[in-house]
Design a protein around this motif. Structure first.
Motif, mmCIF file in Angstrom:
data_model
loop_
_atom_site.group_PDB
_atom_site.id
_atom_site.type_symbol
_atom_site.label_atom_id
_atom_site.label_comp_id
_atom_site.label_asym_id
_atom_site.label_seq_id
_atom_site.Cartn_x
_atom_site.Cartn_y
_atom_site.Cartn_z
ATOM 1 N N ALA A 42 6.756 -32.783 10.033
ATOM 2 C CA ALA A 42 5.801 -31.685 10.217
ATOM 3 C C ALA A 42 6.494 -30.367 9.904
ATOM 4 N N VAL A 43 5.724 -29.410 9.438
ATOM 5 C CA VAL A 43 6.236 -28.070 9.151
ATOM 6 C C VAL A 43 6.333 -27.302 10.462
ATOM 7 N N CYS A 44 7.423 -26.576 10.639
ATOM 8 C CA CYS A 44 7.570 -25.716 11.822
ATOM 9 C C CYS A 44 6.750 -24.452 11.581
ATOM 10 N N THR A 45 5.772 -24.202 12.401
ATOM 11 C CA THR A 45 4.870 -23.070 12.183
ATOM 12 C C THR A 45 5.151 -21.900 13.117
ATOM 13 N N ASP A 46 6.053 -22.044 14.040
ATOM 14 C CA ASP A 46 6.279 -20.995 15.040
ATOM 15 C C ASP A 46 7.573 -20.217 14.821
ATOM 16 N N LEU A 47 8.061 -20.191 13.580
ATOM 17 C CA LEU A 47 9.320 -19.493 13.284
ATOM 18 C C LEU A 47 9.064 -18.072 12.823
ATOM 19 N N ARG A 48 9.986 -17.189 13.181
ATOM 20 C CA ARG A 48 9.890 -15.797 12.730
ATOM 21 C C ARG A 48 10.334 -15.714 11.272
ATOM 22 N N PRO A 49 9.940 -14.672 10.546
ATOM 23 C CA PRO A 49 10.389 -14.511 9.157
ATOM 24 C C PRO A 49 11.898 -14.283 9.104
ATOM 25 N N CYS A 50 12.544 -14.747 8.041
ATOM 26 C CA CYS A 50 13.987 -14.542 7.882
ATOM 27 C C CYS A 50 14.319 -13.101 7.543
ATOM 28 N N VAL A 51 13.428 -12.421 6.888
ATOM 29 C CA VAL A 51 13.639 -11.036 6.511
ATOM 30 C C VAL A 51 12.725 -10.174 7.370
ATOM 31 N N ALA A 52 13.277 -9.139 7.943
ATOM 32 C CA ALA A 52 12.472 -8.253 8.776
ATOM 33 C C ALA A 52 11.348 -7.641 7.950
ATOM 34 N N ASP A 53 10.205 -7.526 8.534
ATOM 35 C CA ASP A 53 9.041 -6.959 7.861
ATOM 36 C C ASP A 53 9.096 -5.441 7.985
ATOM 37 N N ILE A 54 9.554 -4.772 6.925
ATOM 38 C CA ILE A 54 9.679 -3.313 6.946
ATOM 39 C C ILE A 54 8.872 -2.717 5.801
ATOM 40 N N ASP A 55 8.491 -1.491 5.971
ATOM 41 C CA ASP A 55 7.743 -0.780 4.937
ATOM 42 C C ASP A 55 8.707 -0.054 4.003
ATOM 43 N N CYS A 56 8.239 0.229 2.803
ATOM 44 C CA CYS A 56 8.996 1.068 1.881
ATOM 45 C C CYS A 56 9.041 2.491 2.445
ATOM 46 N N GLY A 73 -4.804 23.681 -17.822
ATOM 47 C CA GLY A 73 -3.553 22.937 -17.885
ATOM 48 C C GLY A 73 -3.399 21.990 -16.698
ATOM 49 N N ILE A 74 -2.327 21.277 -16.731
ATOM 50 C CA ILE A 74 -2.043 20.289 -15.682
ATOM 51 C C ILE A 74 -0.691 20.615 -15.062
ATOM 52 N N ARG A 75 -0.640 20.538 -13.747
ATOM 53 C CA ARG A 75 0.621 20.635 -13.010
ATOM 54 C C ARG A 75 0.795 19.318 -12.271
ATOM 55 N N GLU A 76 2.012 18.908 -12.129
ATOM 56 C CA GLU A 76 2.245 17.655 -11.413
ATOM 57 C C GLU A 76 3.512 17.750 -10.588
ATOM 58 N N ARG A 77 3.599 16.853 -9.627
ATOM 59 C CA ARG A 77 4.813 16.702 -8.842
ATOM 60 C C ARG A 77 4.970 15.224 -8.521
ATOM 61 N N ASN A 78 6.162 14.813 -8.228
ATOM 62 C CA ASN A 78 6.449 13.390 -8.035
ATOM 63 C C ASN A 78 7.173 13.153 -6.728
ATOM 64 N N ARG A 79 7.156 11.918 -6.334
ATOM 65 C CA ARG A 79 8.038 11.434 -5.285
ATOM 66 C C ARG A 79 8.405 10.003 -5.626
ATOM 67 N N PHE A 80 9.477 9.508 -5.049
ATOM 68 C CA PHE A 80 10.027 8.222 -5.448
ATOM 69 C C PHE A 80 10.228 7.316 -4.235
ATOM 70 N N ILE A 81 10.371 6.065 -4.522
ATOM 71 C CA ILE A 81 10.672 5.116 -3.443
ATOM 72 C C ILE A 81 12.146 5.274 -3.087
ATOM 73 N N SER A 82 12.424 5.656 -1.853
ATOM 74 C CA SER A 82 13.823 5.853 -1.431
ATOM 75 C C SER A 82 14.382 4.595 -0.759
ATOM 76 N N ARG A 83 13.511 3.740 -0.228
ATOM 77 C CA ARG A 83 13.974 2.459 0.328
ATOM 78 C C ARG A 83 12.933 1.399 -0.006
ATOM 79 N N PHE A 84 13.360 0.393 -0.722
ATOM 80 C CA PHE A 84 12.473 -0.706 -1.077
ATOM 81 C C PHE A 84 12.399 -1.690 0.095
ATOM 82 N N ALA A 85 11.248 -2.324 0.238
ATOM 83 C CA ALA A 85 11.085 -3.307 1.315
ATOM 84 C C ALA A 85 11.472 -4.669 0.815
#
Length: 85
Positions: A42-56, A73-85
């Motif tokens: 049988a598959v173990c269904t009550d285990l926690r994930p191996c990798v913590a569930d975090i947001d980017c 005209g167009i003006r723009e600004r950016n932001r970047f992912i500083s920590r990947f999940a």
């Protein structure tokens, strides 16, 4: 009778456990052989994930760019992912 379930094969995410049963009395030449499964898995269904569930995480917004032209005209600004999940 079934023996107790084994411990799960993993401590996180996917894993499996098993149990078995032994034949108590073997049949004689005239008897019927045992039927049914000897082992069950049988598959173990009550285990926690191996990798913590975090947001980017995103960086702060950068500065606005210069306008691309004098009218409509167009003006723009950016932001970047500083920590990947």
């Amino acid at each position: 009778a079934w023996l107790p379930w084994s411990d799960c094969s993993a401590t996180c995410s996917g894993g499996f456990r098993m149990r078995r049963r032994d034949i108590q009395v073997e049949p004689t030449a005239c008897g019927k052989p045992a039927t049914g499964m000897r082992e069950e898995v049988a598959v173990c269904t009550d285990l926690r994930p191996c990798v913590a569930d975090i947001d980017c995480s995103l960086s702060e917004w950068g500065d606005w760019s210069h306008c691309s032209c004098e009218c409509f005209g167009i003006r723009e600004r950016n932001r970047f992912i500083s920590r990947f999940a």
